[in-house]
Design an enzyme around this catalytic site. Structure first.
Site, PDB file in Angstrom:
ATOM      1  N   TYR A   1       5.627   6.697  13.263  1.00 25.72           N
ATOM      2  CA  TYR A   1       5.168   7.047  11.822  1.00 25.72           C
ATOM      3  C   TYR A   1       4.936   8.529  11.910  1.00 25.72           C
ATOM      4  O   TYR A   1       4.368   9.184  12.412  1.00 25.72           O
ATOM      5  CB  TYR A   1       4.229   5.698  11.426  1.00 25.72           C
ATOM      6  CG  TYR A   1       4.834   3.882  12.176  1.00 25.72           C
ATOM      7  CD1 TYR A   1       5.991   3.889  12.670  1.00 25.72           C
ATOM      8  CD2 TYR A   1       3.742   3.512  11.942  1.00 25.72           C
ATOM      9  CE1 TYR A   1       6.024   2.549  12.648  1.00 25.72           C
ATOM     10  CE2 TYR A   1       3.884   2.371  12.090  1.00 25.72           C
ATOM     11  CZ  TYR A   1       5.192   1.534  12.727  1.00 25.72           C
ATOM     12  OH  TYR A   1       5.487   0.416  12.544  1.00 25.72           O
TER      13      TYR A   1
ATOM     14  N   PHE B   1      10.005  -9.457  -3.469  1.00 21.55           N
ATOM     15  CA  PHE B   1       9.275  -9.266  -3.943  1.00 21.55           C
ATOM     16  C   PHE B   1       9.942  -7.441  -3.616  1.00 21.55           C
ATOM     17  O   PHE B   1       9.300  -6.217  -4.523  1.00 21.55           O
ATOM     18  CB  PHE B   1       8.161  -7.953  -2.530  1.00 21.55           C
ATOM     19  CG  PHE B   1       7.408  -9.699  -2.582  1.00 21.55           C
ATOM     20  CD1 PHE B   1       6.193  -9.286  -2.888  1.00 21.55           C
ATOM     21  CD2 PHE B   1       7.436 -10.395  -1.735  1.00 21.55           C
ATOM     22  CE1 PHE B   1       5.430 -10.158  -2.908  1.00 21.55           C
ATOM     23  CE2 PHE B   1       7.035 -11.851  -1.295  1.00 21.55           C
ATOM     24  CZ  PHE B   1       5.850 -11.547  -1.879  1.00 21.55           C
TER      25      PHE B   1
END
Ligand SMILES: NC(=O)c1ccc[n+]([C@@H]2O[C@H](COP(=O)([O-])OP(=O)(O)OC[C@H]3O[C@@H](n4cnc5c(N)ncnc54)[C@H](OP(=O)(O)O)[C@@H]3O)[C@@H](O)[C@H]2O)c1
Length: 288
Positions: free
Chosen positions: A60, A212
């Site tokens: 990340y 979502f």
């Protein structure tokens, strides 16, 4: 609903954690998070709200996500557990590959220790099995890091049940992180196995289910998904119901929803206190 889980028998964590991955440059979670200071504020707010389990990983950023966490939170207050992963390399937003060679895992771990400003990582996860490296060699490298005191507990991610069992023959497995949510329950047998064995199950993408998508606002009356309908009845958003459902699904589930929004962070933490009735659960679990 019990709100804490004891990882590895000695790390008590609040079952509503936080997944930090989205605090990176976009696209592809590549580069530093452009709003670095507000990202730090969000991390500090999470801890203030009681979150003490934060998930990150070497790729990340790569690295920048671990750096924003230590920049915001080190030295960590007692009880804050930052878990990271090694075994995946990212060289561009769309260039991501497994690297589970023992020497690479040792290098990833050393870099994570440095970036997180830790002497030992409480929970270190193999991010993904590398098909080019025997799985037992990657797990063996983590066992050696544990013996050397660099990490406290070993976790696995993106693994099958057979791989979990293979790893358990080498080292105690304290967590499994696979994709699982209200709509994607293919991992049910692994969730049940983890519950039986006292292994923490950390579903990634806990909110990733179809309702979502931004084009389907969660709380509008037009949303007829089961999550939204139960949510309307109990005064919660569909996202909160999805998280509360996961916490009810198994006592071994520890959540790591990701958000860059203080409002969503608050909603997610509040979801840990939602009580789903037997009627709510029956409706959510109904087939079809
Ligand atoms: N092991 C692996 O291979 C792997 C892979 C992917 C992720 N992960 C881990 O799992 C964590 C979570 O995964 P994820 O971020 O992909 O998926 P997620 O938590 O299911 O979803 C995050 C998305 O949901 C939105 N969101 C968050 N809270 C919300 C709320 N209350 N209401 C409405 N929308 C909400 C976020 O947008 P906003 O920012 O606008 O809130 C974001 O777009 C990551 O941070 C990472 O630590 C692991």
């Amino acid at each position: 609903m019990k709100s804490t889980f004891m990882i590895g028998g000695d790390l008590p964590v609040f079952r509503m954690g936080y997944g930090a991955m989205r605090l990176c440059g976009q696209p592809g979670n590549f580069g530093p998070y452009p709003e670095w200071e507000s990202g730090k504020e969000l991390l500090r707010r999470a801890v203030e709200l009681g979150v003490n389990f934060i998930d990150t990983a070497h790729p990340y950023g790569p690295g920048f996500n671990e750096e924003i966490i230590s920049d915001a939170l080190a030295p960590y207050s007692g009880g804050t557990v930052v878990t990271t992963k090694g075994g995946v390399e990212k060289t561009a937003p769309d260039k991501v590959f497994a690297d589970g060679k023992p020497e690479s895992l040792r290098r990833f771990c050393e870099a994570s220790l440095r970036r997180l400003r830790l002497d030992r990582i409480d929970l270190y996860q193999l991010h993904k099995p590398d098909s080019a490296v025997p799985f037992c060699e990657s797990v063996g490298a983590l066992a050696e890091l544990r013996d050397a005191g660099k990490i406290r507990h070993v976790g696995l991610s993106n693994v099958s049940l057979a791989q979990i069992c293979e790893a358990e023959a080498i080292v105690p497995v304290c967590s499994v992180q696979n994709r699982y949510n209200f709509e994607e329950r293919g991992d049910d047998p692994i969730v049940d196995y983890c519950e039986r064995k006292g292994i923490a199950y950390l579903p990634w993408g806990p909110l990733a289910a179809k309702p979502f998508a931004p084009e389907a606002p969660l709380t509008e009356d037009s949303d007829t998904s089961r999550l939204a309908m139960v949510g309307r009845r109990i005064g919660a958003t569909a996202g909160q119901v999805a998280l509360a459902w996961l916490l009810e699904r198994s006592s071994c589930i520890v959540l790591i929803p990701g958000t860059t929004s203080p409002k969503h962070l608050m909603e997610n933490v509040q979801a840990a206190s939602l009580e789903l009735s037997r009627e709510d659960l029956a409706e959510l679990n109904a087939v079809g």
